[in-house]
Design a protein around this motif. Structure first.
Motif, PDB file in Angstrom:
ATOM      1  N   GLU A  31       0.685  -1.194   0.134  1.00  0.00           N
ATOM      2  CA  GLU A  31      -0.077   0.062   0.110  1.00  0.00           C
ATOM      3  C   GLU A  31       0.965   1.197  -0.024  1.00  0.00           C
ATOM      4  OE1 GLU A  31      -3.150  -0.152   3.049  1.00  0.00           O
ATOM      5  OE2 GLU A  31      -3.190  -2.298   2.918  1.00  0.00           O
ATOM      6  N   ARG A  32       2.041   0.976   0.663  1.00  0.00           N
ATOM      7  CA  ARG A  32       2.927   2.250   0.781  1.00  0.00           C
ATOM      8  C   ARG A  32       3.485   2.893  -0.611  1.00  0.00           C
ATOM      9  NH1 ARG A  32       5.137   6.164   3.967  1.00  0.00           N
ATOM     10  NH2 ARG A  32       7.346   6.643   3.421  1.00  0.00           N
ATOM     11  N   THR A  33       3.692   1.642  -1.366  1.00  0.00           N
ATOM     12  CA  THR A  33       4.065   1.850  -2.956  1.00  0.00           C
ATOM     13  C   THR A  33       2.860   2.581  -3.724  1.00  0.00           C
ATOM     14  OG1 THR A  33       5.259  -0.049  -2.795  1.00  0.00           O
ATOM     15  CG2 THR A  33       4.906   0.767  -5.097  1.00  0.00           C
ATOM     16  N   VAL A  34       1.644   2.207  -3.511  1.00  0.00           N
ATOM     17  CA  VAL A  34       0.593   2.812  -4.107  1.00  0.00           C
ATOM     18  C   VAL A  34       0.331   4.382  -3.799  1.00  0.00           C
ATOM     19  CG1 VAL A  34      -1.943   2.672  -4.618  1.00  0.00           C
ATOM     20  CG2 VAL A  34      -0.579   0.586  -4.595  1.00  0.00           C
ATOM     21  N   GLU A  35       0.499   4.483  -2.439  1.00  0.00           N
ATOM     22  CA  GLU A  35       0.344   5.893  -1.813  1.00  0.00           C
ATOM     23  C   GLU A  35       1.716   6.742  -2.379  1.00  0.00           C
ATOM     24  OE1 GLU A  35       0.666   4.993   2.215  1.00  0.00           O
ATOM     25  OE2 GLU A  35      -1.479   4.712   2.659  1.00  0.00           O
ATOM     26  N   ALA A  36       2.767   6.198  -2.387  1.00  0.00           N
ATOM     27  CA  ALA A  36       3.954   6.972  -2.776  1.00  0.00           C
ATOM     28  C   ALA A  36       3.877   7.222  -4.419  1.00  0.00           C
ATOM     29  CB  ALA A  36       5.276   6.371  -2.767  1.00  0.00           C
ATOM     30  N   LEU A  37       3.531   6.552  -5.120  1.00  0.00           N
ATOM     31  CA  LEU A  37       3.100   6.785  -6.576  1.00  0.00           C
ATOM     32  C   LEU A  37       2.076   7.775  -6.678  1.00  0.00           C
ATOM     33  CD1 LEU A  37       4.238   6.041  -9.361  1.00  0.00           C
ATOM     34  CD2 LEU A  37       2.178   4.136  -9.414  1.00  0.00           C
ATOM     35  N   LEU A  38       1.121   7.715  -5.989  1.00  0.00           N
ATOM     36  CA  LEU A  38      -0.053   8.679  -6.114  1.00  0.00           C
ATOM     37  C   LEU A  38       0.287  10.002  -5.546  1.00  0.00           C
ATOM     38  CD1 LEU A  38      -3.218   6.545  -5.007  1.00  0.00           C
ATOM     39  CD2 LEU A  38      -2.588   7.477  -7.302  1.00  0.00           C
ATOM     40  N   ALA A  39       1.113   9.936  -4.529  1.00  0.00           N
ATOM     41  CA  ALA A  39       1.451  11.408  -3.794  1.00  0.00           C
ATOM     42  C   ALA A  39       2.680  11.911  -4.732  1.00  0.00           C
ATOM     43  CB  ALA A  39       1.991  10.990  -2.363  1.00  0.00           C
ATOM     44  N   ASN A  40       3.605  11.212  -5.255  1.00  0.00           N
ATOM     45  CA  ASN A  40       4.594  11.925  -6.005  1.00  0.00           C
ATOM     46  C   ASN A  40       4.020  12.330  -7.487  1.00  0.00           C
ATOM     47  OD1 ASN A  40       6.589  11.431  -4.412  1.00  0.00           O
ATOM     48  ND2 ASN A  40       6.970   9.280  -5.415  1.00  0.00           N
ATOM     49  N   GLY A  42       0.881  13.842  -7.522  1.00  0.00           N
ATOM     50  CA  GLY A  42       0.090  14.893  -7.071  1.00  0.00           C
ATOM     51  C   GLY A  42      -1.391  14.412  -7.192  1.00  0.00           C
ATOM     52  N   ALA A  43      -1.516  13.292  -7.304  1.00  0.00           N
ATOM     53  CA  ALA A  43      -2.990  12.725  -7.221  1.00  0.00           C
ATOM     54  C   ALA A  43      -3.580  12.598  -5.822  1.00  0.00           C
ATOM     55  CB  ALA A  43      -3.099  11.236  -7.797  1.00  0.00           C
ATOM     56  N   ILE A  44      -2.730  12.516  -4.839  1.00  0.00           N
ATOM     57  CA  ILE A  44      -3.276  12.658  -3.642  1.00  0.00           C
ATOM     58  C   ILE A  44      -2.144  13.664  -2.816  1.00  0.00           C
ATOM     59  CG2 ILE A  44      -4.430  10.318  -3.367  1.00  0.00           C
ATOM     60  CD1 ILE A  44      -2.022   9.391  -1.813  1.00  0.00           C
ATOM     61  N   PRO A  45      -2.550  14.258  -1.782  1.00  0.00           N
ATOM     62  CA  PRO A  45      -1.660  15.049  -0.914  1.00  0.00           C
ATOM     63  C   PRO A  45      -0.702  14.202  -0.150  1.00  0.00           C
ATOM     64  CG  PRO A  45      -4.058  15.551  -0.403  1.00  0.00           C
ATOM     65  CD  PRO A  45      -4.035  14.193  -1.067  1.00  0.00           C
ATOM     66  N   ALA A  46       0.489  14.629  -0.229  1.00  0.00           N
ATOM     67  CA  ALA A  46       1.548  13.826   0.590  1.00  0.00           C
ATOM     68  C   ALA A  46       1.031  13.692   2.119  1.00  0.00           C
ATOM     69  CB  ALA A  46       2.943  14.611   0.635  1.00  0.00           C
ATOM     70  N   SER A  47       0.521  14.379   2.474  1.00  0.00           N
ATOM     71  CA  SER A  47      -0.191  14.033   3.898  1.00  0.00           C
ATOM     72  C   SER A  47      -0.674  13.012   4.285  1.00  0.00           C
ATOM     73  CB  SER A  47      -0.712  15.374   4.321  1.00  0.00           C
ATOM     74  OG  SER A  47      -1.837  15.603   3.853  1.00  0.00           O
ATOM     75  N   TRP A  48      -1.157  12.263   2.925  1.00  0.00           N
ATOM     76  CA  TRP A  48      -2.121  11.190   2.995  1.00  0.00           C
ATOM     77  C   TRP A  48      -1.290   9.933   3.185  1.00  0.00           C
ATOM     78  CZ3 TRP A  48      -6.940  11.062  -0.600  1.00  0.00           C
ATOM     79  CH2 TRP A  48      -8.029  12.142  -0.248  1.00  0.00           C
ATOM     80  N   VAL A  49      -0.008  10.189   2.889  1.00  0.00           N
ATOM     81  CA  VAL A  49       0.727   8.837   2.868  1.00  0.00           C
ATOM     82  C   VAL A  49       0.953   8.420   4.197  1.00  0.00           C
ATOM     83  CG1 VAL A  49       3.259   7.902   2.158  1.00  0.00           C
ATOM     84  CG2 VAL A  49       1.969   9.627   0.597  1.00  0.00           C
ATOM     85  N   SER A  50       0.938   6.889   4.524  1.00  0.00           N
ATOM     86  CA  SER A  50       1.078   6.504   5.701  1.00  0.00           C
ATOM     87  C   SER A  50       2.562   6.802   6.317  1.00  0.00           C
ATOM     88  CB  SER A  50       1.102   4.806   5.715  1.00  0.00           C
ATOM     89  OG  SER A  50      -0.134   4.382   5.217  1.00  0.00           O
ATOM     90  N   ASP A  51       2.601   7.023   7.528  1.00  0.00           N
ATOM     91  CA  ASP A  51       3.885   7.377   8.192  1.00  0.00           C
ATOM     92  C   ASP A  51       4.507   6.090   8.796  1.00  0.00           C
ATOM     93  OD1 ASP A  51       5.882   8.542   9.463  1.00  0.00           O
ATOM     94  OD2 ASP A  51       4.698   9.543  11.226  1.00  0.00           O
ATOM     95  N   TYR A  52       5.549   5.577   7.956  1.00  0.00           N
ATOM     96  CA  TYR A  52       6.324   4.506   8.662  1.00  0.00           C
ATOM     97  C   TYR A  52       7.438   4.831   9.343  1.00  0.00           C
ATOM     98  CZ  TYR A  52       2.923   1.730   5.830  1.00  0.00           C
ATOM     99  OH  TYR A  52       1.845   1.205   5.363  1.00  0.00           O
ATOM    100  N   THR A  53       7.794   6.092   9.611  1.00  0.00           N
ATOM    101  CA  THR A  53       8.896   6.822  10.243  1.00  0.00           C
ATOM    102  C   THR A  53       9.219   6.105  11.709  1.00  0.00           C
ATOM    103  OG1 THR A  53       8.736   8.678   9.101  1.00  0.00           O
ATOM    104  CG2 THR A  53       9.975   8.674  10.930  1.00  0.00           C
TER     105      THR A  53
END
Length: 63
Positions: A31-40, A42-53
């Motif tokens: 899911e992180r890969t999908v989120e990153a591709l969408l965020a990079n 501009g399809a979704i805001p970067a703030s929507w990406v799960s925080d795995y820090t």
């Protein structure tokens, strides 16, 4: 056709958590890969990406 084209075509505008989960399962990626591709893209805001820090490194830094 790019990976982003295939992903956005599959999602059909549904960038919900369920849509991202379904896309990850369909393309056999995290899911992180999908989120990153969408965020990079501009399809979704970067703030929507799960925080795995992590709050600390997974190994000793020595000292």
């Amino acid at each position: 056709m790019t990976a982003l084209d295939r992903l956005t075509g599959f999602l059909g505008g549904d960038c919900s958590a369920a849509g991202i989960e379904d896309a990850a399962a369909h393309f056999d990626v995290s899911e992180r890969t999908v989120e990153a591709l969408l965020a990079n893209s501009g399809a979704i805001p970067a703030s929507w990406v799960s925080d795995y820090t992590q709050t600390r490194p997974p190994y000793s830094m020595g000292a």
